[in-house]
Design an enzyme around this catalytic site. Structure first.
Site, PDB file in Angstrom:
ATOM      1  CB  ILE A 133     -55.990  82.929  12.969  1.00  0.00           C
ATOM      2  CG1 ILE A 133     -55.335  81.868  13.874  1.00  0.00           C
ATOM      3  CG2 ILE A 133     -56.402  82.306  11.639  1.00  0.00           C
ATOM      4  CD1 ILE A 133     -54.023  81.332  13.351  1.00  0.00           C
ATOM      5  CB  CYS A 184     -62.730  80.573  16.138  1.00  0.00           C
ATOM      6  SG  CYS A 184     -62.697  78.771  15.979  1.00  0.00           S
ATOM      7  N   PRO A 241     -63.032  80.806   9.477  1.00  0.00           N
ATOM      8  CG  PRO A 241     -63.584  79.866   7.430  1.00  0.00           C
ATOM      9  CD  PRO A 241     -62.784  80.972   8.038  1.00  0.00           C
ATOM     10  N   GLY A 253     -54.010  89.831  24.363  1.00  0.00           N
ATOM     11  CA  GLY A 253     -55.283  89.730  25.067  1.00  0.00           C
ATOM     12  C   GLY A 253     -56.283  90.754  24.560  1.00  0.00           C
ATOM     13  CG  ASP A 311     -49.140  85.619  18.938  1.00  0.00           C
ATOM     14  OD1 ASP A 311     -49.416  84.414  19.086  1.00  0.00           O
ATOM     15  OD2 ASP A 311     -49.489  86.493  19.742  1.00  0.00           O
ATOM     16  N   GLY A 348     -60.307  76.132  12.389  1.00  0.00           N
ATOM     17  CA  GLY A 348     -59.289  75.286  11.791  1.00  0.00           C
ATOM     18  C   GLY A 348     -58.431  75.953  10.732  1.00  0.00           C
ATOM     19  CE  LYS A 406     -48.414  89.266  20.601  1.00  0.00           C
ATOM     20  NZ  LYS A 406     -49.877  89.101  20.666  1.00  0.00           N
ATOM     21  CG  ASP A 454     -56.312  81.590  24.214  1.00  0.00           C
ATOM     22  OD1 ASP A 454     -55.286  81.756  23.520  1.00  0.00           O
ATOM     23  OD2 ASP A 454     -56.292  81.135  25.373  1.00  0.00           O
TER      24      ASP A 454
END
Length: 224
Positions: free
Chosen positions: A17, A170, A199, A112, A49, A201, A37, A12
């Site tokens: 992203i 993030c 960034p 992970g 993902d 979001g 993946k 996480d």
């Protein structure tokens, strides 16, 4: 070989992203991109993902998965509990090599962190060694991030893996003091460059907006 491994300092932290952003960024440079993946856990068919990557990047990227396990656990544990076959390291590496070509970059997203077990007898670090592929580390940016990033880079280097750099998974809109200082300190303590940050979001953006976010990443290490 133009295979690159994307791992994280933990779960996480934004690996998916970041992987999508790198795929979008490379597409703008004229590269064909395949995102792999090896093992997806905890998501039903049609989610996960690779679905997120396709939603953010669109049809400009090819996505490939090798195994799907039901519970949101480390892949080896999820496979074991479900009574499903675990992935074999040599076979997984061979399949990835088949996807590689001179005009294509293959991005392999782990599960992970660097040493999370894909199967009982191998990790994403072992896959990087098997493929002689570089690793890019997606890192958190807040308090505690310096230690986890340095540990991850050190563990990779001890295995002879080239770490291309760090990417912040993030970046808050209003970073706190620890985050602001870490942006400067992360390259210092790890000895590898910070290739950019995503960034907060960004995973909710439409593809045409997401590609503009991706333009801020340094794609240099992924083009060779």
């Amino acid at each position: 070989m133009t295979v690159h491994i994307i791992t994280g300092t933990n779960t996480d932290v934004g690996k998916t992203i970041v992987t999508a952003a790198l795929a979008a960024r490379l597409h703008t440079t004229g590269r064909a991109v395949t995102v792999v993946k090896p093992a997806q856990t905890g998501e039903p068919e049609g989610q996960g993902d690779l679905t997120t990557v396709r939603r953010l990047v669109g049809d400009t990227v090819t996505t490939v998965g090798f195994a799907r396990y039901p519970e949101p656990l480390a892949p080896n544990l999820s496979a074991r509990r479900a009574g499903l076959r675990q992935l074999d390291l040599a076979d997984t590496a061979a399949k990835i090599r088949e996807l590689d070509s001179a005009d294509r970059t293959v991005l392999v997203e782990g599960a992970g962190g660097l040493l999370v077990r894909i199967a009982d007898d191998w990790t994403i670090a072992d896959l990087a060694v098997e493929l002689a592929a570089p690793v890019t580390v997606v890192t958190s940016l807040g308090l505690g991030s310096l230690n986890s990033a340095e540990l991850t880079v050190e563990a990779a280097r001890r295995r002879g893996i080239w770490v291309t750099g760090l990417i912040g998974g993030c970046l808050p809109r209003d970073p706190d003091l620890a985050t602001r200082l870490n942006l400067r300190e992360l390259p210092e303590v790890t000895g590898v460059p910070l290739l950019g940050c995503i960034p907060q979001g960004s995973g909710n953006l439409a593809p045409e907006e997401f590609v503009r976010v991706a333009e801020n990443l340094d794609a240099g290490p992924f083009s060779r």
